[in-house]
Scaffold this active site. Structure first.
Site, PDB file in Angstrom:
ATOM      1  N   ASP A  92       0.868  -1.189   0.000  1.00 50.10           N
ATOM      2  CA  ASP A  92       0.000   0.000   0.000  1.00 50.10           C
ATOM      3  C   ASP A  92       0.897   1.230   0.000  1.00 50.10           C
ATOM      4  OD1 ASP A  92      -2.281   1.794   0.399  1.00 50.10           O
ATOM      5  OD2 ASP A  92      -3.341  -0.019   1.022  1.00 50.10           O
ATOM      6  N   HIS A 150      -3.272   3.054  -4.734  1.00 51.14           N
ATOM      7  CA  HIS A 150      -2.619   2.758  -3.450  1.00 51.14           C
ATOM      8  C   HIS A 150      -1.190   2.260  -3.680  1.00 51.14           C
ATOM      9  CE1 HIS A 150      -5.753   3.602  -0.588  1.00 51.14           C
ATOM     10  NE2 HIS A 150      -6.636   2.935  -1.296  1.00 51.14           N
ATOM     11  N   ASP A 176      -9.110  -1.067  -5.396  1.00 44.62           N
ATOM     12  CA  ASP A 176      -9.976  -0.088  -4.720  1.00 44.62           C
ATOM     13  C   ASP A 176      -9.409   1.327  -4.812  1.00 44.62           C
ATOM     14  OD1 ASP A 176      -7.855  -1.033  -3.076  1.00 44.62           O
ATOM     15  OD2 ASP A 176      -8.749  -0.021  -1.362  1.00 44.62           O
ATOM     16  N   GLU A 177     -10.308   2.271  -4.774  1.00 48.13           N
ATOM     17  CA  GLU A 177     -10.002   3.682  -4.542  1.00 48.13           C
ATOM     18  C   GLU A 177      -8.897   4.231  -5.445  1.00 48.13           C
ATOM     19  OE1 GLU A 177     -11.173   4.092   0.136  1.00 48.13           O
ATOM     20  OE2 GLU A 177      -9.206   3.279  -0.292  1.00 48.13           O
TER      21      GLU A 177
HETATM   22  C1  ACM Z   1     -10.872  -0.432   1.243  1.00 49.80           C
HETATM   23  O1  ACM Z   1     -11.257  -0.290   2.411  1.00 49.80           O
HETATM   24  N1  ACM Z   1     -10.372   0.594   0.582  1.00 49.80           N
HETATM   25  C2  ACM Z   1     -10.967  -1.699   0.560  1.00 49.80           C
END
Ligand code: ACM
Ligand code: ZN
Length: 622
Positions: free
Chosen positions: A201, A276, A342-343
């Site tokens: 991350d 990330h 994600d994100e």
């Molecule tokens: C997450 O909580 N961004 C998977």
């Protein structure tokens, strides 16, 4: 000399047994609740004479070794018996398969002449043994008992879901292999079987890579700001030393995977793409978009919005990801690799000539289409190596392949959409499964991620959304609790956040919905906490804020029901401006006019817990 030594050993053993006390187990408090359990007449006594009998599993299989070691740790010194005598703990693999209990289930009987655990597989034996551990006194790993008298019973048990997970972030804060092993031990006790290891991350890359050493030399280290609150950490200064971090060597990973396998846990690594990834861009700035001139750091403190993104139009990025997978695959011998998804903030892609050229060339649907393409490329590569992917529910956004498994975190909608399309799904909605949030009033808890997930709400998660047909529901393969580590900077805090919510999660995943009971569970939690404390875990205090429900009653009234999380809590209440009186002990629902204030004080063992609470009751419009 030898005789002298033998006498000394015999005396020590005699003393060990002789010093122990007798104890009678009055009742069982097993988590997750078994599918079927009946207590019977009679008792069986485990003593120094009880033997271990094994049939069908290798004497030196990892499960049998684990069981022998665990018994020794609990000071139950069973010698091996070649026959299933009276006074044995018998572990028997069925010669004829019992279809009811399947591959993970077991039958456990405490009979007047012994304990009998049978299963179709070693996994079933392992889970039967975990149940047996929970039937022993809570302080079994600390106290010495010469005799343990156990009520007879029959248990038939098997899991409701195949994916019973626990996720641990080791990027935001790094944890030793010892800490990870303790996490795995906790999972084993509750029959959880998938360890989702969030290894990469923005805040640090945690896997050794041979082909990209900069990922460890640079990407695994950040400036240390642990002396400041996470949310208020100062930005790194030019040239400041990066002293916080580390990574797991391949050898350490192999040992963790082996340790987990002994506990029938599969380890699923997560490699975050395409977002990330500040730590990757810090180590390899050329993997950022063509005209992105940001200087990336291995991040400290909150990094929001997380703008770092791998360039989707750069072939060397795709090569890097494939090379990483080539190094990861031999370490994790299981079916799944988690690829994040994600994100990912895609602003850089909008401005990048390489990304835009890729979108145009392949006729992709904008930036979402580009993410979808990247993930499909990696999925296709992994498929060639016999692997399947899991991604967070954003992987649905730009169109997902038919074979990806979707981890539903923003709610349950991701799981519903995935299952309706025929994709497998794993439930971990943020409102019920994020154990980094507070579980009680934040004034009385270690600093946590802002948000609230109570034990009660975790326990009441429906793994299968009611929106699905029985056929679609088969795609929901299970769920998990997630522990993000922004605010989790020590193993003590990790345990505080995990326990007891991990118990609730385990019961949701193992026990059939119709067998779950909040009241029964709540009563078991105290005993589980005692067991875990005795094993050296730091347990969280659950919430003492009453769980209040108001339903319409009569023309203008509300029926108030109070509930609580900790067995033994007593709630006293007063109404409106009477905030000083000692109040009425809540024993049953009561009716108040809409607009009333209900003031409560929660007591445990005569002591006020947390603080007084005040609820304004307004009848909802029908
Ligand atoms: C997450 O909580 N961004 C998977
Ligand atoms: Zn780009």
């Amino acid at each position: 000399m030898r005789a002298y030594k033998l006498i000394l050993i015999a005396l020590t053993l005699l003393l060990a047994v002789g010093c122990g006390r007798r104890i009678t187990v009055e009742s069982y408090a097993i988590v997750p609740e078994p599918v079927f359990l009946v207590q019977k007449e009679g008792t069986f006594t485990i003593s120094g004479k009880t033997q271990l009998f094994i049939d069908g599993a290798g004497q030196n299989s990892s499960t049998v070794n684990y069981i022998k070691k665990s018994l020794r740790k609990m000071d139950i010194r069973t010698s091996l018996s070649g026959v299933d005598n009276d006074n044995c703990i018998a572990l028997v693999i069925n010669q004829t398969r019992n279809d009811v209990i399947g591959d993970e289930g077991y039958i456990l009987e405490v009979r007047p002449n012994g304990i009998y655990i049978s299963a179709n597989t070693e996994t079933g034996i392992f889970y039967g043994f975990q149940t047996l551990i929970q039937m022993l006194p809570e302080d079994i790993t600390k106290a010495h008992y010469s005799k343990i008298i156990m009520p007879c019973c029959v248990i038939q048990d098997y899991p409701a879901f195949e994916w019973r997970g626990s996720m641990r972030d080791v990027s935001r804060h790094f944890f030793s292999t010892k800490d990870i092993k303790k996490h795995l031990d906790l999972m084993a006790l509750y029959k959880l079987n998938r360890f989702h290891w969030h290894l990469t991350d923005d805040h640090g890359w945690r896997i050794e890579l041979d082909n990209y050493p900069e990922m460890n030399d640079i990407g695994s280290w950040r400036v240390d700001r642990d002396d400041q609150p996470w949310g208020k950490a100062d930005l790194p200064r030019e040239g400041e030393a990066r002293t916080y971090g580390g990574f797991y060597t391949k050898d350490e990973i192999a040992k963790i995977v082996e340790y987990a396998a002994e506990r029938h846990i599969e380890v699923i690594p997560e490699i975050e793409i395409p977002g990330h990834c500040a730590e990757i861009l810090c180590a390899h700035p050329s993997f950022a978009c063509a005209n992105d001139d940001t200087t990336y750091n291995v991040e400290i403190g909150p990094y929001w919005p997380p703008r770092a993104i791998l360039c989707g139009g750069n072939d060397s990025v795709m090569q890097f990801l494939k090379d990483v997978m080539d190094e990861i695959i031999p370490l994790f011998p299981y079916e799944y690799i988690h690829i994040g998804g994600d994100e990912a903030v895609k602003d850089n892609w909008k401005k990048c000539p390489l990304c835009q050229a890729r979108i145009k060339e392949l006729g992709l649907e904008g930036e979402e289409g580009l993410q979808s393409w990247m993930i499909r490329e990696i999925e296709a590569y992994l498929k060639l190596k016999g692997k399947r992917i899991i991604g967070w529910d954003e992987i649905l956004d730009g169109g997902v392949s038919e074979t990806a498994t979707v981890m539903s975190w923003r709610g349950k909608e991701g799981a519903i959409a995935a299952a309706k399309r025929g994709n497998d799904a794993i439930m971990c909605p943020i409102g019920q499964c994020y154990f980094n949030f507070y579980q009680a009033n934040e004034k009385y808890a270690p600093v946590g991620f802002p948000g609230f997930v109570s034990l009660y709400s975790t326990y009441h998660l429906d793994i299968v959304p009611t929106e699905l047909t029985p056929e679609e529901a088969k795609h929901v393969i299970g769920g998990q609790g997630n522990l993000w580590a922004e605010y989790v900077n020590t193993q003590d805090v990790a345990e505080y956040q995990l326990i007891p919510r991990i118990c609730a999660s385990a019961e949701c995943l193992w026990t059939p919905a119709e067998k779950k009971s909040w009241n029964a569970f709540r009563a078991k939690v105290n005993r589980q906490k005692a067991r875990l404390t005795s094993r050296g875990y730091n347990c969280g205090e659950s919430s003492f804020k009453p769980i209040i429900k108001s339903t319409a009653s009569g023309d203008n009234d509300c029926l108030i029901t109070l509930d609580w999380e900790v067995e033994g809590t007593q709630i006293y209440y007063t109404l409106n401006n009477d905030t000083t009186g000692s109040g009425i002990l809540y024993t049953q629902p009561f009716v108040v006019p809409s607009g009333t204030y209900v003031n409560t004080k929660s007591y445990l063992n005569g002591r006020l817990k947390e603080c007084p609470y005040r609820f304004h009751i307004i009848r909802s419009k029908q």
